[in-house]
Design a protein around this motif. Structure first.
Motif, PDB file in Angstrom:
ATOM      1  N   GLU A  53       0.827  -1.211   0.000  1.00 44.97           N
ATOM      2  CA  GLU A  53       0.000   0.000   0.000  1.00 44.97           C
ATOM      3  C   GLU A  53       0.860   1.260   0.000  1.00 44.97           C
ATOM      4  O   GLU A  53       0.594   2.196  -0.740  1.00 44.97           O
ATOM      5  N   ALA A 171      -5.804  -0.743  -4.765  1.00 43.84           N
ATOM      6  CA  ALA A 171      -6.580  -1.830  -4.167  1.00 43.84           C
ATOM      7  C   ALA A 171      -7.376  -2.585  -5.232  1.00 43.84           C
ATOM      8  O   ALA A 171      -7.399  -3.823  -5.238  1.00 43.84           O
ATOM      9  N   ALA A 172      -8.009  -1.874  -6.139  1.00 45.25           N
ATOM     10  CA  ALA A 172      -8.820  -2.524  -7.167  1.00 45.25           C
ATOM     11  C   ALA A 172      -7.966  -3.370  -8.104  1.00 45.25           C
ATOM     12  O   ALA A 172      -8.322  -4.507  -8.434  1.00 45.25           O
ATOM     13  N   ALA A 174      -4.835  -4.568  -7.501  1.00 42.29           N
ATOM     14  CA  ALA A 174      -4.222  -5.672  -6.743  1.00 42.29           C
ATOM     15  C   ALA A 174      -5.235  -6.776  -6.471  1.00 42.29           C
ATOM     16  O   ALA A 174      -4.918  -7.966  -6.592  1.00 42.29           O
ATOM     17  N   ASP A 175      -6.465  -6.404  -6.121  1.00 40.38           N
ATOM     18  CA  ASP A 175      -7.502  -7.407  -5.851  1.00 40.38           C
ATOM     19  C   ASP A 175      -7.869  -8.200  -7.095  1.00 40.38           C
ATOM     20  O   ASP A 175      -8.215  -9.376  -7.009  1.00 40.38           O
ATOM     21  N   ALA A 176      -7.782  -7.573  -8.271  1.00 40.54           N
ATOM     22  CA  ALA A 176      -8.156  -8.238  -9.511  1.00 40.54           C
ATOM     23  C   ALA A 176      -6.999  -9.003 -10.146  1.00 40.54           C
ATOM     24  O   ALA A 176      -7.204  -9.773 -11.082  1.00 40.54           O
ATOM     25  N   TRP A 177      -5.781  -8.803  -9.636  1.00 38.30           N
ATOM     26  CA  TRP A 177      -4.610  -9.476 -10.217  1.00 38.30           C
ATOM     27  C   TRP A 177      -4.744 -10.974  -9.997  1.00 38.30           C
ATOM     28  O   TRP A 177      -5.023 -11.415  -8.889  1.00 38.30           O
ATOM     29  N   GLU A 180      -1.731 -14.651  -6.422  1.00 37.18           N
ATOM     30  CA  GLU A 180      -1.448 -13.800  -5.274  1.00 37.18           C
ATOM     31  C   GLU A 180      -0.940 -12.455  -5.762  1.00 37.18           C
ATOM     32  O   GLU A 180       0.009 -12.384  -6.523  1.00 37.18           O
ATOM     33  N   SER A 181      -1.552 -11.349  -5.298  1.00 39.45           N
ATOM     34  CA  SER A 181      -1.096 -10.028  -5.727  1.00 39.45           C
ATOM     35  C   SER A 181       0.193  -9.641  -5.037  1.00 39.45           C
ATOM     36  O   SER A 181       0.958  -8.860  -5.541  1.00 39.45           O
TER      37      SER A 181
END
Length: 196
Positions: A53, A171-172, A174-177, A180-181
């Protein structure tokens, strides 16, 4: 100065070249970070040792990682960097080149899914004269593009409208990667920092 003198002065200035210049001194701080940088003061070397972050990192690979550009051209503007402090593409290893390419492709897919990007600008500026803001550490830009994303604001009002906050975009993405992001320590290069 008389009106005639002012006109001739303007004519002289205009005759030197036909270019109008948009001065962006606010970028000097960012650009200056890379001038003469070495591993110790390079922002792209420092980022992997920080939490995702804080560093705006969206994904970590074995040889390269992906983070958001601190000064994005559009929301979701990604940078793909090798962990190793290397300045130009021709000095990157085959493994670094392959992973930069793979992470770039994944970034495009994620940005298409997350923000409905309609196109992309992808590229690397190499060296100071090539336009690299941080010339000493290789990085590839992945800029999502949208219909109507360019307007008069940057030119007339010296304003760039960025519709989402960096933290929200990070966040968006990384969450969609996929997968494991933020990869575990077993695949992360040794930075001495704990896994965030």
């Amino acid at each position: 100065m008389t009106d005639g003198a002012a006109e001739s002065s303007n004519d002289f200035a205009a005759s030197r070249d036909a270019f109008q210049r948009l001065w962006t001194p606010h970028r000097a701080v960012y650009v200056g970070q890379g001038q003469g940088a070495h591993d110790d003061d390079c922002p792209f070397c420092a980022a992997p040792g920080k939490g995702d972050e804080e560093a705006l990192i969206v994904a970590r690979g074995e040889h390269a990682y992906v983070l958001l550009n601190l000064f994005p051209y559009n929301p979701g503007h990604l940078l793909v960097c090798p962990y190793r402090h290397v300045s130009t593409y021709d000095r990157a290893t085959a493994e670094e080149v392959a992973e930069i390419g793979s992470l770039t492709q994944t970034g495009m897919r994620v940005l298409t899914d997350v923000s409905r990007a309609q196109g992309f600008n992808i590229g690397m500026n190499q060296g100071n004269v090539g336009g690299a803001g941080i010339a000493e550490h290789l990085h590839q830009h992945v800029v999502p593009r949208y219909s109507g994303d360019s307007n008069f604001f940057p030119i007339i009002a010296e304003t760039k409208a960025v519709t989402r906050l960096l933290g929200d975009v990070r966040a968006a993405v990384a969450d969609a990667w996929p997968g494991e992001s933020s990869l575990g320590a077993e695949r992360r290069p040794s930075t001495g920092a704990p896994n965030p």
